[in-house]
Design a protein around this motif. Structure first.
Motif, PDB file in Angstrom:
ATOM      1  N   GLU A 193       0.828  -1.203   0.000  1.00 55.73           N
ATOM      2  CA  GLU A 193       0.000   0.000   0.000  1.00 55.73           C
ATOM      3  C   GLU A 193       0.866   1.258   0.000  1.00 55.73           C
ATOM      4  O   GLU A 193       0.584   2.229  -0.716  1.00 55.73           O
ATOM      5  CB  GLU A 193      -0.923  -0.010   1.228  1.00 55.73           C
ATOM      6  CG  GLU A 193      -1.795   1.233   1.394  1.00 55.73           C
ATOM      7  CD  GLU A 193      -2.809   1.402   0.268  1.00 55.73           C
ATOM      8  OE1 GLU A 193      -3.448   2.468   0.214  1.00 55.73           O
ATOM      9  OE2 GLU A 193      -2.968   0.473  -0.558  1.00 55.73           O
ATOM     10  N   GLN A 227      -1.806  14.133  -5.445  1.00 55.08           N
ATOM     11  CA  GLN A 227      -2.523  14.036  -4.164  1.00 55.08           C
ATOM     12  C   GLN A 227      -2.314  12.662  -3.530  1.00 55.08           C
ATOM     13  O   GLN A 227      -2.171  12.545  -2.306  1.00 55.08           O
ATOM     14  CB  GLN A 227      -4.029  14.281  -4.367  1.00 55.08           C
ATOM     15  CG  GLN A 227      -4.372  15.679  -4.845  1.00 55.08           C
ATOM     16  CD  GLN A 227      -4.519  15.745  -6.352  1.00 55.08           C
ATOM     17  OE1 GLN A 227      -3.923  14.934  -7.069  1.00 55.08           O
ATOM     18  NE2 GLN A 227      -5.311  16.698  -6.834  1.00 55.08           N
ATOM     19  N   THR A 228      -2.275  11.636  -4.372  1.00 56.05           N
ATOM     20  CA  THR A 228      -2.067  10.275  -3.862  1.00 56.05           C
ATOM     21  C   THR A 228      -0.643  10.104  -3.348  1.00 56.05           C
ATOM     22  O   THR A 228      -0.410   9.452  -2.321  1.00 56.05           O
ATOM     23  CB  THR A 228      -2.355   9.244  -4.974  1.00 56.05           C
ATOM     24  OG1 THR A 228      -3.630   9.522  -5.562  1.00 56.05           O
ATOM     25  CG2 THR A 228      -2.371   7.837  -4.406  1.00 56.05           C
ATOM     26  N   ARG A 229       0.319  10.693  -4.064  1.00 55.30           N
ATOM     27  CA  ARG A 229       1.709  10.623  -3.589  1.00 55.30           C
ATOM     28  C   ARG A 229       1.847  11.347  -2.250  1.00 55.30           C
ATOM     29  O   ARG A 229       2.606  10.921  -1.376  1.00 55.30           O
ATOM     30  CB  ARG A 229       2.662  11.233  -4.628  1.00 55.30           C
ATOM     31  CG  ARG A 229       2.691  10.490  -5.949  1.00 55.30           C
ATOM     32  CD  ARG A 229       3.921  10.835  -6.770  1.00 55.30           C
ATOM     33  NE  ARG A 229       4.020  12.238  -7.116  1.00 55.30           N
ATOM     34  CZ  ARG A 229       3.431  12.821  -8.153  1.00 55.30           C
ATOM     35  NH1 ARG A 229       2.646  12.099  -8.950  1.00 55.30           N
ATOM     36  NH2 ARG A 229       3.600  14.110  -8.405  1.00 55.30           N
ATOM     37  N   MET A 230       1.103  12.426  -2.096  1.00 55.28           N
ATOM     38  CA  MET A 230       1.106  13.151  -0.825  1.00 55.28           C
ATOM     39  C   MET A 230       0.567  12.260   0.293  1.00 55.28           C
ATOM     40  O   MET A 230       1.099  12.254   1.414  1.00 55.28           O
ATOM     41  CB  MET A 230       0.263  14.420  -0.944  1.00 55.28           C
ATOM     42  CG  MET A 230       0.329  15.325   0.271  1.00 55.28           C
ATOM     43  SD  MET A 230       1.837  16.293   0.338  1.00 55.28           S
ATOM     44  CE  MET A 230       1.367  17.680  -0.707  1.00 55.28           C
ATOM     45  N   GLU A 231      -0.465  11.487  -0.005  1.00 54.52           N
ATOM     46  CA  GLU A 231      -1.004  10.545   0.977  1.00 54.52           C
ATOM     47  C   GLU A 231       0.056   9.514   1.364  1.00 54.52           C
ATOM     48  O   GLU A 231       0.166   9.122   2.531  1.00 54.52           O
ATOM     49  CB  GLU A 231      -2.229   9.829   0.399  1.00 54.52           C
ATOM     50  CG  GLU A 231      -3.455  10.713   0.215  1.00 54.52           C
ATOM     51  CD  GLU A 231      -4.604   9.951  -0.428  1.00 54.52           C
ATOM     52  OE1 GLU A 231      -4.576   8.697  -0.404  1.00 54.52           O
ATOM     53  OE2 GLU A 231      -5.533  10.593  -0.959  1.00 54.52           O
ATOM     54  N   GLY A 232       0.836   9.083   0.377  1.00 50.28           N
ATOM     55  CA  GLY A 232       1.900   8.123   0.657  1.00 50.28           C
ATOM     56  C   GLY A 232       2.952   8.688   1.592  1.00 50.28           C
ATOM     57  O   GLY A 232       3.445   7.995   2.490  1.00 50.28           O
ATOM     58  N   ASP A 235       3.267   8.379   9.395  1.00 48.83           N
ATOM     59  CA  ASP A 235       2.449   7.683  10.395  1.00 48.83           C
ATOM     60  C   ASP A 235       3.087   6.358  10.802  1.00 48.83           C
ATOM     61  O   ASP A 235       3.149   6.018  11.992  1.00 48.83           O
ATOM     62  CB  ASP A 235       1.037   7.431   9.840  1.00 48.83           C
ATOM     63  CG  ASP A 235       0.241   8.715   9.683  1.00 48.83           C
ATOM     64  OD1 ASP A 235       0.619   9.719  10.319  1.00 48.83           O
ATOM     65  OD2 ASP A 235      -0.746   8.720   8.914  1.00 48.83           O
ATOM     66  N   LEU A 259       1.009   4.094  -3.062  1.00 47.02           N
ATOM     67  CA  LEU A 259       0.718   5.516  -2.874  1.00 47.02           C
ATOM     68  C   LEU A 259       1.905   6.392  -3.278  1.00 47.02           C
ATOM     69  O   LEU A 259       1.739   7.424  -3.932  1.00 47.02           O
ATOM     70  CB  LEU A 259       0.349   5.784  -1.411  1.00 47.02           C
ATOM     71  CG  LEU A 259      -0.951   5.146  -0.904  1.00 47.02           C
ATOM     72  CD1 LEU A 259      -1.127   5.401   0.590  1.00 47.02           C
ATOM     73  CD2 LEU A 259      -2.158   5.676  -1.674  1.00 47.02           C
ATOM     74  N   GLU A 292       2.478  11.041   3.833  1.00 46.56           N
ATOM     75  CA  GLU A 292       1.875  11.129   5.167  1.00 46.56           C
ATOM     76  C   GLU A 292       1.772   9.749   5.816  1.00 46.56           C
ATOM     77  O   GLU A 292       1.974   9.603   7.029  1.00 46.56           O
ATOM     78  CB  GLU A 292       0.482  11.768   5.073  1.00 46.56           C
ATOM     79  CG  GLU A 292       0.474  13.196   4.570  1.00 46.56           C
ATOM     80  CD  GLU A 292       1.231  14.156   5.486  1.00 46.56           C
ATOM     81  OE1 GLU A 292       1.455  13.815   6.672  1.00 46.56           O
ATOM     82  OE2 GLU A 292       1.607  15.243   5.014  1.00 46.56           O
ATOM     83  N   LEU A 293       1.466   8.739   5.007  1.00 50.12           N
ATOM     84  CA  LEU A 293       1.371   7.375   5.544  1.00 50.12           C
ATOM     85  C   LEU A 293       2.731   6.906   6.048  1.00 50.12           C
ATOM     86  O   LEU A 293       2.825   6.243   7.093  1.00 50.12           O
ATOM     87  CB  LEU A 293       0.845   6.426   4.465  1.00 50.12           C
ATOM     88  CG  LEU A 293       0.720   4.948   4.873  1.00 50.12           C
ATOM     89  CD1 LEU A 293      -0.252   4.793   6.046  1.00 50.12           C
ATOM     90  CD2 LEU A 293       0.259   4.099   3.680  1.00 50.12           C
TER      91      LEU A 293
END
Length: 418
Positions: free
Chosen positions: A199, A210-215, A221, A203, A217-218
Motif C-alpha cells: 500500500e 494528491q495520492t503521492r502526498m497521501e503516501g 504515520d 501511494l 503522510e502514511l
C-alpha cells in the motif's frame, strides 16, 4: 541527424520531467531511436552536457539509461582511446551517476563503469592518474556487485546439478523483478507488513500528486507508530521515498522534505544505509527557487547533524561539493565547517580524507576567480576551522597540492607563505 542531436536531446529530456506517464514513455522511446541512429560519440556528448547535471531525477535516470546504450555501441577500446582530459570527464560523470539518489541511475552508472573497468586500458588509466576517493568507492561497490552476481550464478548452477542428480523437477530461481521477489519473502515478514508495504509503495509511486502526498503522510504515520517496521525495510522504502524528495510537484517535494526532517530523530542511525542518496536529493533542493522547499531542505540538514553520525554525514557532504553550485554550494560548505569541529577530535582521518580535498577544490585559482564573491567567506570559514583543529599540519598537507593552493590558503588565512 548528428547536427540536430543537441536540440533533440534537450527537448526530449525535458519531456521526461513531465507529469504525464504517456509523454515520458514516448520521449524515452524517441531517445532510444535517436541513440540507435546517430553517432554514439555525438549522442554521449549531448547526454553528458544536458542530462547528467539535470535537477530532475527522472531526467538523470533516462540520461543514464541511454548513455549505457551509446557506450556499448562505442566499446571500451574507443572510449579509453581519447585524450586524458576527455577520459577524466567521462569517468567523473559515470561516478556521479553511480552515486545518484535514484537506484536505477546508480545501477546504470555502475554498469557503465564496469564496461570501462573490464578493459585492460582502464588499468593503464588508473596508473597514470590518481583515482578520486569517489571512484575508488564506486569501483569497490561494482566489484562487490559482480561478486554477488557470481555467487548467485553458482547457486543457480548448483541447484541445476542437484535437480538432475535427484531426478526432480528443476528448482529454478525466480527471475521476476526485485519488487515481486521482495514481496514473496514472507518468511521474514508477516502478511500484514507485506500488505502495508504494498500500500505504501502504491501511494508513493502514484500518478496523481494528491495520492503521492497521501503516501508521504502514511510513511510518517508508520514511522511514528512502528519505527522498527520502517527500519527493517529502510532500503526498499527509501529507494522510493527519495524520489519524492525531488518530486515534480512542489507541494509533494516540500512535504517530503518536511517529513524527512521529522523522521530523522526517530529513525536516527537506521538512515545510514541511505545517507548518500538522501544527501544528494536534499542538497539539490538547496538551489530551489521555492522558499518553502529551500527552508525544508535546510531543516533536514540540521536534523541530520543533530541526530546522525557526523562522520558519515561529513563524508557524504564533502563528496557533494564538486557537483554543486549556487546557494547549495554555500550551504553545504557552511555545514562542513560545523561538522569539522565535531568530527575531528574523534576521527581526524575522516576530516583529512574527505574535507581537505573539498578545500583544495575551492583553493584552486579558477574556482575562487570564477565563483561569486559569496564563496570566499564560506571558504575562509572552512579553512579557518580546519586550521584551528589541525594547526600547521594544514599548510603541510597543502604544500603537496598545486602551488596556487598554498598561496590561496595563506592569503585567505592571512598567513605567511614559507
Amino acid at each position: 541527424m548528428d547536427h540536430e542531436v543537441d536540440e533533440v536531446a534537450r527537448v526530449l529530456l525535458q519531456r521526461m520531467g513531465d507529469s504525464s506517464e504517456f509523454i515520458q514513455k514516448a520521449a524515452d522511446r524517441s531517445l532510444g531511436i535517436m541513440v540507435g541512429t546517430v553517432t554514439p560519440a555525438r549522442a554521449m556528448t549531448a547526454f553528458m552536457a544536458i542530462g547528467v547535471q539535470h535537477r530532475n531525477v527522472l531526467v538523470r535516470r533516462c540520461t543514464a539509461k541511454h548513455l549505457v546504450t551509446a557506450m556499448e555501441r562505442m566499446g571500451a577500446e574507443k572510449l579509453l582511446s581519447g585524450a586524458r582530459a576527455t577520459t577524466d570527464v567521462l569517468v567523473s560523470t559515470l561516478v556521479k551517476l553511480a552515486q545518484d539518489c535514484h537506484p536505477d541511475t546508480r545501477c546504470y552508472g555502475r554498469k557503465m563503469l564496469n564496461i570501462l573497468m573490464s578493459h585492460r586500458k582502464f588499468d593503464r588509466y588508473l596508473k597514470q592518474s590518481v583515482p578520486s576517493r569517489d571512484l575508488e568507492d564506486v569501483m569497490a561497490t561494482v566489484k562487490q556487485k559482480v561478486s554477488a552476481w557470481q555467487e548467485k550464478c553458482l547457486l543457480y548452477a548448483s541447484t541445476e546439478i542437484a535437480s538432475i542428480r535427484l531426478n526432480i523437477p528443476n528448482l529454478s530461481i525466480s527471475h521476476s523483478s526485485s519488487t515481486e521477489s521482495f514481496f514473496r519473502r514472507t518468511s521474514l515478514q508477516t502478511v500484514e507488513e507485506t500488505e502495508q508495504l504494498k500500500e505504501l509503495f502504491r501511494l508513493l509511486t502514484a500518478t496523481e500528486f494528491q495520492t503521492r502526498m497521501e503516501g508521504v503522510e502514511l510513511l510518517l504515520d508508520h514511522c511514528k507508530s512502528s519505527p522498527q517496521f520502517i527500519s527493517t525495510n529502510i532500503t526498499p522504502i527509501f529507494d522510493i521515498f527519495v524520489l519524492r524528495l525531488q518530486d515534480c510537484n512542489k507541494k509533494v517535494n516540500q512535504r517530503a522534505l518536511e517529513v524527512l526532517a521529522l523522521m530523522t530523530p526517530i529513525l536516527k542511525y537506521a538512515l545510514h544505509p541511505m545517507l548518500v542518496s538522501l544527501v544528494t536529493a536534499v542538497t539539490d533542493n538547496l538551489n530551489s527557487k521555492c522558499s518553502g522547499i529551500y527552508a525544508a531542505a535546510v531543516k533536514v540538514l540540521e536534523a541530520f547533524i543533530a541526530h546522525l553520525d557526523n562522520a558519515f554525514l561529513l563524508q557524504a557532504l564533502a563528496q557533494r561539493v564538486h557537483f554543486l553550485s549556487g546557494q547549495a554550494l554555500l550551504d553545504v560548505t557552511e555545514h562542513l565547517s560545523v561538522l569539522v569541529e565535531s568530527v575531528y577530535p574523534q576521527k581526524p582521518q575522516v576530516v583529512k580524507r574527505y574535507t581537505l580535498p573539498a578545500l583544495w577544490f575551492f583553493l584552486e585559482n579558477r574556482v575562487l576567480r570564477n565563483r561569486s564573491s559569496k564563496v570566499r567567506p564560506v571558504v575562509a570559514k572552512l579553512a579557518d576551522t580546519l586550521y584551528q583543529v589541525m594547526g600547521s599540519r594544514l599548510k603541510k598537507y597543502a604544500a603537496k597540492q598545486l602551488p596556487c593552493v598554498v598561496k590561496n590558503l595563506c592569503d585567505i588565512l592571512d598567513l605567511n607563505v614559507e
